[in-house]
Design a protein around this motif. Structure first.
Motif, mmCIF file in Angstrom:
data_model
loop_
_atom_site.group_PDB
_atom_site.id
_atom_site.type_symbol
_atom_site.label_atom_id
_atom_site.label_comp_id
_atom_site.label_asym_id
_atom_site.label_seq_id
_atom_site.Cartn_x
_atom_site.Cartn_y
_atom_site.Cartn_z
ATOM 1 N N ILE A 1 -7.707 3.389 15.791
ATOM 2 C CA ILE A 1 -8.132 4.612 15.110
ATOM 3 C C ILE A 1 -7.248 4.879 13.896
ATOM 4 C CG2 ILE A 1 -8.571 7.077 15.360
ATOM 5 C CD1 ILE A 1 -10.091 5.640 17.429
ATOM 6 N N GLU A 2 -7.886 4.946 12.725
ATOM 7 C CA GLU A 2 -7.177 5.396 11.520
ATOM 8 C C GLU A 2 -7.607 6.825 11.208
ATOM 9 O OE1 GLU A 2 -7.655 3.234 7.689
ATOM 10 O OE2 GLU A 2 -7.805 5.211 6.759
ATOM 11 N N GLY A 3 -6.649 7.653 10.854
ATOM 12 C CA GLY A 3 -6.992 8.987 10.369
ATOM 13 C C GLY A 3 -6.938 10.055 11.438
ATOM 14 N N PRO B 1 3.256 3.505 14.004
ATOM 15 C CA PRO B 1 3.614 4.381 12.887
ATOM 16 C C PRO B 1 3.612 3.664 11.542
ATOM 17 C CG PRO B 1 5.593 3.730 14.062
ATOM 18 C CD PRO B 1 4.435 3.086 14.782
ATOM 19 N N GLY B 2 3.686 4.466 10.483
ATOM 20 C CA GLY B 2 3.729 3.920 9.122
ATOM 21 C C GLY B 2 2.638 4.539 8.281
ATOM 22 N N CYS B 3 2.774 4.457 6.993
ATOM 23 C CA CYS B 3 1.736 4.977 6.100
ATOM 24 C C CYS B 3 1.547 3.988 4.967
ATOM 25 C CB CYS B 3 2.119 6.353 5.561
ATOM 26 S SG CYS B 3 0.894 7.035 4.435
ATOM 27 N N PRO B 4 0.794 2.916 5.253
ATOM 28 C CA PRO B 4 0.225 2.516 6.546
ATOM 29 C C PRO B 4 1.219 1.675 7.342
ATOM 30 C CG PRO B 4 -0.447 0.992 4.835
ATOM 31 C CD PRO B 4 0.408 2.021 4.163
ATOM 32 N N PRO B 5 0.901 1.376 8.625
ATOM 33 C CA PRO B 5 1.720 0.407 9.345
ATOM 34 C C PRO B 5 1.660 -0.934 8.604
ATOM 35 C CG PRO B 5 0.116 1.449 10.806
ATOM 36 C CD PRO B 5 -0.263 1.834 9.408
ATOM 37 N N GLY C 1 -1.064 4.716 11.956
ATOM 38 C CA GLY C 1 -0.770 5.430 10.715
ATOM 39 C C GLY C 1 -0.473 6.902 10.926
ATOM 40 N N GLU C 2 0.220 7.469 9.963
ATOM 41 C CA GLU C 2 0.650 8.864 10.083
ATOM 42 C C GLU C 2 -0.520 9.827 10.242
ATOM 43 O OE1 GLU C 2 3.658 9.406 10.737
ATOM 44 O OE2 GLU C 2 4.179 7.334 10.231
ATOM 45 N N CYS C 3 -1.619 9.560 9.575
ATOM 46 C CA CYS C 3 -2.745 10.499 9.667
ATOM 47 C C CYS C 3 -3.234 10.622 11.101
ATOM 48 C CB CYS C 3 -3.891 10.061 8.762
ATOM 49 S SG CYS C 3 -3.479 10.107 7.021
ATOM 50 N N ALA C 4 -3.330 9.488 11.799
ATOM 51 C CA ALA C 4 -3.788 9.505 13.186
ATOM 52 C C ALA C 4 -2.701 10.089 14.093
ATOM 53 C CB ALA C 4 -4.165 8.097 13.635
ATOM 54 N N THR D 1 -10.193 10.915 9.272
ATOM 55 C CA THR D 1 -9.660 11.573 8.083
ATOM 56 C C THR D 1 -8.369 10.878 7.633
ATOM 57 O OG1 THR D 1 -10.701 13.610 8.780
ATOM 58 C CG2 THR D 1 -8.965 13.788 7.121
ATOM 59 N N GLY D 2 -8.558 9.820 6.875
ATOM 60 C CA GLY D 2 -7.450 9.044 6.334
ATOM 61 C C GLY D 2 -7.904 8.506 5.003
ATOM 62 N N CYS D 3 -7.165 7.561 4.459
ATOM 63 C CA CYS D 3 -7.486 7.098 3.106
ATOM 64 C C CYS D 3 -8.008 5.667 3.089
ATOM 65 C CB CYS D 3 -6.251 7.188 2.232
ATOM 66 S SG CYS D 3 -5.048 5.906 2.597
ATOM 67 N N PHE D 4 -8.152 5.055 4.250
ATOM 68 C CA PHE D 4 -8.548 3.667 4.421
ATOM 69 C C PHE D 4 -7.398 2.705 4.180
ATOM 70 C CE2 PHE D 4 -12.974 3.273 5.509
ATOM 71 C CZ PHE D 4 -12.957 2.021 6.086
ATOM 72 N N GLY D 5 -6.245 3.220 3.824
ATOM 73 C CA GLY D 5 -5.082 2.355 3.615
ATOM 74 C C GLY D 5 -4.679 1.625 4.888
ATOM 75 N N CYS D 6 -4.875 2.270 6.029
ATOM 76 C CA CYS D 6 -4.516 1.613 7.290
ATOM 77 C C CYS D 6 -5.419 0.406 7.551
ATOM 78 C CB CYS D 6 -4.580 2.610 8.449
ATOM 79 S SG CYS D 6 -3.203 3.782 8.437
ATOM 80 N N HIS D 7 -6.692 0.524 7.189
ATOM 81 C CA HIS D 7 -7.587 -0.631 7.308
ATOM 82 C C HIS D 7 -7.194 -1.727 6.307
ATOM 83 C CE1 HIS D 7 -10.321 1.564 9.949
ATOM 84 N NE2 HIS D 7 -10.994 0.435 10.119
ATOM 85 N N ILE E 1 0.859 -1.187 0.000
ATOM 86 C CA ILE E 1 0.000 0.000 0.000
ATOM 87 C C ILE E 1 0.894 1.236 0.000
ATOM 88 C CG2 ILE E 1 -1.726 1.321 1.296
ATOM 89 C CD1 ILE E 1 -2.566 -1.523 2.456
ATOM 90 N N HIS E 2 0.650 2.150 -0.906
ATOM 91 C CA HIS E 2 1.431 3.377 -1.042
ATOM 92 C C HIS E 2 2.905 3.100 -1.329
ATOM 93 C CE1 HIS E 2 -2.150 5.325 0.036
ATOM 94 N NE2 HIS E 2 -2.039 5.304 1.337
ATOM 95 N N GLY E 3 3.147 2.315 -2.335
ATOM 96 C CA GLY E 3 4.514 2.105 -2.803
ATOM 97 C C GLY E 3 4.927 3.261 -3.701
#
Ligand code: SF4
Lengths: 478, 179
Positions: free
Chosen positions: B57-59, B147-151, B84-87, B12-18, A167-169
């Motif tokens: 929590i994401e976002g 941490p991570g985008c996403p973890p 994730g970074e957004c959170a 407020t995130g992109c759902f990538g963390c999910h 994801i996000h590469g």
């Protein structure tokens, strides 16, 4: 008689998730007047990307969507290729991008159908919501659920092998690509490819069977006739990475065809409503009222003249027969088309993995800097437009993004309205109505709400409110 | 003994963390054995019937509704994990903090290149936007940060299994380094 008008509020994504909320408005006679899906999220990418360096755009804008980040990565890269002065990539770079894009399409379609939609179809729309999700699927149809997980995983592995991360590469950069595919990576992906094609075909057959068995319900469910927009290759083939714009009306006649992506803004514009943060695109020549259109798998399979992979093309012909010479308009046929594309993606991945160009080192080109870049790609959920202007300091000064779900904004409203018309009994909110609103929305997939469903049940919260704001009825389903 | 309960939410995130959580792949079946998602707050906020063991929590926080949701999660979750970074920092969406909100909104709904007859959405059916995008810990106390985008999926797995067993999570460098 305004006080007689009623408004039903459906909060299918829960207040917690807070991304979409539906209201169905009744007129004085208790008939469905309109349905509105309110998109309650705003992020402002078009503005805050201004001032960033143009080569940062692909990795910034992919954070718009974690479900199909690759589409944004690639669309921004394509626009920035033009800014970087590169009109044609090296064969290796272009094929790496296509492989990445097919990998994403495969995983995203698998997720969309198996994880998100199959529970409704296989466990029944009226099954206990507590089990009508991927977890319930794992219990009742373990083999299918495990297969679905493996399909998505394989798609994600392709994304990782090409872009470095699931994801996000990165991978894709203005003017080309930053890695090729090693022999080890190729062989790792190749070993499962036939199985993946087969599972996609099995999924398609399963859906066809479900659809035909229940065609009286599924055919008209949330369905209406509409225009279709997509890109197609110059020879009319389905192409999800590159092509020219084609719009066809409900009878399959061209509204426009072979429009160059750089001309998009002469053909497509966007309206705004004060009740949604999502805009309403329309075809200029038809106007705001009549010009809305659908995008995504259904539109792509309707619009293309053929598919250049054998199994998918055979399936396309069978699909086309459903329309009896006209485009297919059934909302639930989205899944059918989606699965044809899943098969196509796997077939194309196999073809690409056999191509020795992927192991070559010629990856990046440069050219003379230009001030503007426009690109269009077919994301899993539909046509995606990116448009940027860049100044002489390499900083972005303008960005215009029309994302797939936005194009399907009005169609989703239409589907909800029609489901409500079909299933609303008087002023009562019934279980079947709630279920079917969910099912119809999920055929398009407003990404966020559907993803929620992947780890938990999509809940419903419906309130019946009169025009003065008094609550008449409330139904909460857990 | 009842299984521990896990709740997740996306702000407020992109759902990538999910999506990254889904990338635990086959282990999702093990996770279902370990925890209960049923009747979790993911279903409906009104159904916070009792305490939840772990809330994810994401976002970040960018609307009045995000604030309410986050407070609810703090109230009902014994352990709150920001992922994730957004959170953690507001992430990419917080790039809008460098620009007045008015300009962001006008760019999208009035000045957009293809926009015609623009208006600023303001119906009571959509939530009010905050002036800035805030990291979660500026709104409520957060117990753990992933941490991570996403973890990465393995980071989720390591952290969740530890927390559910009552251990302190141990995350090796590979799981918390940026990309
Ligand atoms: S941290 Fe990254 S992956 Fe997670 S929501 Fe934010 S942008 Fe998406």
């Amino acid at each position: 008689m305004a006080s007689k008008a009623r408004k039903i509020v459906i909060n299918p994504v829960t207040r917690i998730e807070g991304h979409a909320k539906v209201t169905i408005r009744l007129d004085e006679n208790g008939k469905v007047d309109k349905a509105r899906m309110h998109i309650v999220e705003f992020r402002g990418f078009e503005r805050f990307v201004q001032g960033r360096m143009y080569w940062e755009a692909p990795v910034i804008v992919q954070r718009l969507c974690g479900i199909c980040p690759v589409s944004h990565l690639l669309c921004a890269s394509k626009a920035m290729d033009i800014v970087a002065g590169v009109d044609k990539l090296t064969p290796t770079a272009e094929k790496m991008r296509r492989l990445l894009h097919f990998g994403q399409t495969y995983q995203s379609h698998a997720l969309h159908f198996f994880h998100l939609s199959a529970p409704d179809l296989l466990l029944g729309y009226d099954a206990d919501p507590a089990i009508r999700n991927v977890i319930g699927l794992a219990v009742e149809h373990t083999e299918l659920a495990v297969q679905a997980v493996k399909m998505r995983k394989w798609g994600q592995e392709i994304i990782k092998a090409t872009s470095g991360k699931k994801i996000h590469g990165t991978g894709s950069i203005p003017g080309g690509f930053n890695k090729n595919l090693s022999i080890e990576e190729r062989d790792f992906l190749l070993k499962d490819v036939d199985q993946m094609i087969q599972w996609a075909v099995d999924g398609l057959n399963l859906y066809k069977e479900l659809y035909m068995k229940d065609i009286d319900t599924l055919g008209p469910l949330g369905s209406f006739e509409s225009n279709d927009v997509s890109i197609v290759r110059e020879d009319g083939a389905l192409d999800i990475y590159d092509g020219k714009l084609r719009a066809r009306d409900k009878d399959g006649n061209d509204i426009f065809d072979m429009v160059e992506p750089v001309e998009y803004y002469k053909y497509i514009k966007e309206g705004v409503r004060n009740w949604s943060y999502m805009k309403f695109p329309f075809i200029v020549s038809l106007g705001q009222e009549k010009g809305w259109y659908r995008v995504g798998p259904l539109s792509r399979v309707n619009n293309c003249d053929f598919i250049d992979s054998p199994i998918a093309e055979k399936e396309r012909q069978e699909f086309k027969a459903l329309g009896k010479g006209r485009p297919v308009h059934s909302t639930m046929a989205y899944h059918w088309a989606r699965l044809i594309e899943t098969v196509h993606s796997a077939e194309k991945i196999k073809e690409l993995l056999g191509d020795p160009d992927l192991q070559k080192d010629d990856l990046l080109l440069t050219g003379e800097r230009r001030p503007e870049g426009i690109a269009i790609i077919e994301a899993p959920r539909g046509t995606l437009f990116h448009h940027y202007r860049v100044d002489e300091n390499d900083q972005i000064t303008m960005a215009n993004l029309i994302v797939s779900t936005t194009s399907n904004n009005q169609p989703m409203n239409e589907s909800v309205r029609i489901v409500a018309e079909q299933y609303l009994e008087g002023e009562k909110i019934t279980e079947p109505l709630l279920n079917l609103v969910e099912v119809a929305i999920r055929a398009y997939d407003p990404c966020l709400s559907c993803a929620t469903h992947a780890v938990g049940q999509m809940p419903m919260h419906v309130t019946l409110i009169d025009a003065d704001g008094n609550m008449l009825d409330e139904k909460v389903r857990d | 003994m009842a299984k521990p309960k896990v709740a997740t939410t996306h702000m407020t995130g992109c759902f990538g963390c999910h999506m990254s959580l889904l990338d635990i792949d086959e282990r999702i079946v093990d996770l279902i054995q370990l925890v209960d998602f049923d009747k979790s707050p993911i279903n409906d906020i009104k159904k916070f019937t009792g305490p939840v063991d772990v809330g994810i929590i994401e976002g970040g926080v960018s609307t009045q509704e995000n604030v309410e949701v986050l407070r609810m999660f703090r109230k009902y979750c014994k352990i709150l994990v920001a992922v994730g970074e957004c959170a953690l920092t507001g992430g990419i969406p917080s790039l809008r903090n460098t620009v007045p909100l008015k300009e962001c909104v006008e760019e999208a709904y009035l000045k957009g290149f293809t926009v015609v007859d623009g208006v600023i959405p303001n119906d009571p059916d959509i939530p009010l936007l905050l002036d800035r995008v805030y990291p979660c810990h500026e709104v409520v106390k957060i117990d753990y940060f992933l941490p991570g985008c996403p973890p990465p999926a393995d980071a989720y797995w390591a952290a969740l299994t530890a927390l559910l067993e009552g251990r302190e999570p141990e995350l090796p460098y590979e799981l918390i380094k940026y990309d």
